[in-house]
Design an enzyme around this catalytic site. Structure first.
Site, PDB file in Angstrom:
ATOM      1  N   GLN A  75       0.837  -1.201   0.000  1.00 55.01           N
ATOM      2  CA  GLN A  75       0.000   0.000   0.000  1.00 55.01           C
ATOM      3  C   GLN A  75       0.878   1.260   0.000  1.00 55.01           C
ATOM      4  O   GLN A  75       0.651   2.198   0.761  1.00 55.01           O
ATOM      5  CB  GLN A  75      -0.937  -0.009   1.198  1.00 55.01           C
ATOM      6  CG  GLN A  75      -2.160  -0.883   1.034  1.00 55.01           C
ATOM      7  CD  GLN A  75      -3.112  -0.354  -0.045  1.00 55.01           C
ATOM      8  OE1 GLN A  75      -3.180   0.822  -0.320  1.00 55.01           O
ATOM      9  NE2 GLN A  75      -3.852  -1.280  -0.657  1.00 55.01           N
ATOM     10  N   SER A  76       1.831   1.300  -0.901  1.00 56.96           N
ATOM     11  CA  SER A  76       2.784   2.414  -0.953  1.00 56.96           C
ATOM     12  C   SER A  76       2.162   3.660  -1.576  1.00 56.96           C
ATOM     13  O   SER A  76       1.744   3.645  -2.739  1.00 56.96           O
ATOM     14  CB  SER A  76       4.016   1.999  -1.756  1.00 56.96           C
ATOM     15  OG  SER A  76       4.827   3.115  -2.060  1.00 56.96           O
ATOM     16  N   ASN A  77       2.126   4.744  -0.806  1.00 56.03           N
ATOM     17  CA  ASN A  77       1.709   6.029  -1.356  1.00 56.03           C
ATOM     18  C   ASN A  77       2.712   6.514  -2.403  1.00 56.03           C
ATOM     19  O   ASN A  77       2.333   7.115  -3.414  1.00 56.03           O
ATOM     20  CB  ASN A  77       1.611   7.076  -0.243  1.00 56.03           C
ATOM     21  CG  ASN A  77       0.604   6.706   0.817  1.00 56.03           C
ATOM     22  OD1 ASN A  77      -0.517   6.340   0.513  1.00 56.03           O
ATOM     23  ND2 ASN A  77       1.014   6.814   2.076  1.00 56.03           N
ATOM     24  N   ALA A  79       4.567   4.725  -4.421  1.00 52.91           N
ATOM     25  CA  ALA A  79       4.387   4.006  -5.681  1.00 52.91           C
ATOM     26  C   ALA A  79       3.237   4.608  -6.481  1.00 52.91           C
ATOM     27  O   ALA A  79       3.351   4.831  -7.697  1.00 52.91           O
ATOM     28  CB  ALA A  79       4.128   2.529  -5.396  1.00 52.91           C
TER      29      ALA A  79
END
Length: 342
Positions: A75-77, A79
């Site tokens: 859940q990388s912001n 990325a």
């Protein structure tokens, strides 16, 4: 410090708002709490990485890249914002996503940031926990380069000296806003993880001799490691800017008491902070970064760490889209949604 010397693509919505949170301040009984809305930077719901990417993607473009690669948690912001920036520029984007939580929740694995990664046209690979993700990324990038792609790699969180320039600029922006309002800031508080935001802020604040203490609320690493990472990057950033030595080791302060069970794993205090901000100020936080940062702020206020008459700026690093990956962490009276009560 002349930031115009560095390539930059001005796609962020800047300056971001600086707002006073009256209801939260009242609920906590003081101090006066303000919020710097870096959840409003634009590009796919915004967040702190957009500032960094203005410099990083300009560097990629200057080097003739036709593809950018980065890595982060599922859940990388970062990325998601990289994928959005690449889409805006017409570049390909490939992402390595690391499973740091072990969650099997469908929403966590396919909704929120993951959904937007794909919606923006990025491709992705997954990796298990505990790997050197930057090394994994470089290995994939090298394979792509042998096939003719011009790949520019961005470290996790966009946190290198180039990316940190975005938060040097934010320090300038925030001080300008405060000066225009005659707002004397006593403390700045924010969530700190990959180190770039805190490193850039402290570099900018110290270079301007702002005399405002900066406190990072850690979301992953132990205190000593977090402070070491931030300090090393701040040193590299000031050297890039041409003002080495302005940041001392004691200027870098992190409180890592609010990490909980680990990175990306919600805490009760973080969920309380998310709920308070939503109920009192109509502001959305996320369980990974801004929620834990806010939980540290709230707890420290309750403990009397800050004076009741002081003015604190909480820097919102964004990430609210990841809420849709954590719906199972919230309990609305046994119902899946408050709407079900109507």
């Amino acid at each position: 410090m002349h930031l115009a010397r560095f390539p930059r693509l001005r796609l962020a919505h800047l300056p971001t708002p600086l707002e006073r949170m009256d209801r939260l301040s009242e609920a906590l009984g003081g101090p006066e709490i303000w919020i710097k809305r870096d959840d409003c930077t634009g590009l796919s719901t915004g967040g702190n990485k957009t500032r960094k990417l203005e410099f990083l993607m300009a560097e990629a473009q200057a080097q003739g890249a036709d593809m950018v690669m980065t890595q982060g948690a599922i859940q990388s912001n970062h990325a998601r914002q990289t994928a959005a920036f690449a889409a805006k520029l017409g570049m390909s984007c490939h992402i390595l996503l690391e499973d740091r939580t072990g969650s099997t929740e469908p929403n966590y694995n396919h909704n929120g940031n993951v959904f937007l990664d794909h919606l923006h046209g990025a491709t992705a690979e997954r990796r298990g926990p505990g790997l050197d993700m930057n090394a994994e990324m470089e290995a994939v990038a090298d394979k792509l380069r042998t096939s003719g792609r011009k790949v520019y790699t961005i470290p996790g969180g966009g946190s290198n000296a180039t990316g940190a320039l975005g938060y040097v600029d934010c320090a300038f922006e925030l001080l300008n806003q405060a000066n225009e309002r005659d707002l004397a800031i006593d403390h700045i508080v924010h969530a700190t993880g990959s180190a770039g935001t805190q490193a850039g802020l402290i570099a900018g604040l110290k270079a301007m001799n702002a005399n405002i203490p900066l406190l990072g609320i850690g979301v992953r690493a132990p205190k000593e490691k977090q402070e070491e990472n931030v300090y090393n990057l701040a040193v590299a950033t000031t050297e890039k800017l041409g003002c080495p030595g302005v940041v001392a080791r004691e200027d870098v302060v992190a409180n890592c008491d609010y990490v909980g069970e680990g990175y990306g794993i919600p805490t009760p205090a973080g969920l309380e902070a998310i709920t308070m901000f939503a109920h009192l100020e109509a502001i959305l936080l996320d369980p990974v970064y801004s929620g834990k940062g806010a939980s540290g702020l709230i707890d420290l206020v309750r403990k009397g760490h800050f004076g009741k008459n002081e003015r604190i700026v909480f820097l919102h690093t964004g990430g609210s889209v990841s809420l849709f990956g954590y719906t199972s962490s919230f309990d609305f009276g046994g119902m899946s949604s408050p709407i079900a009560a109507e």
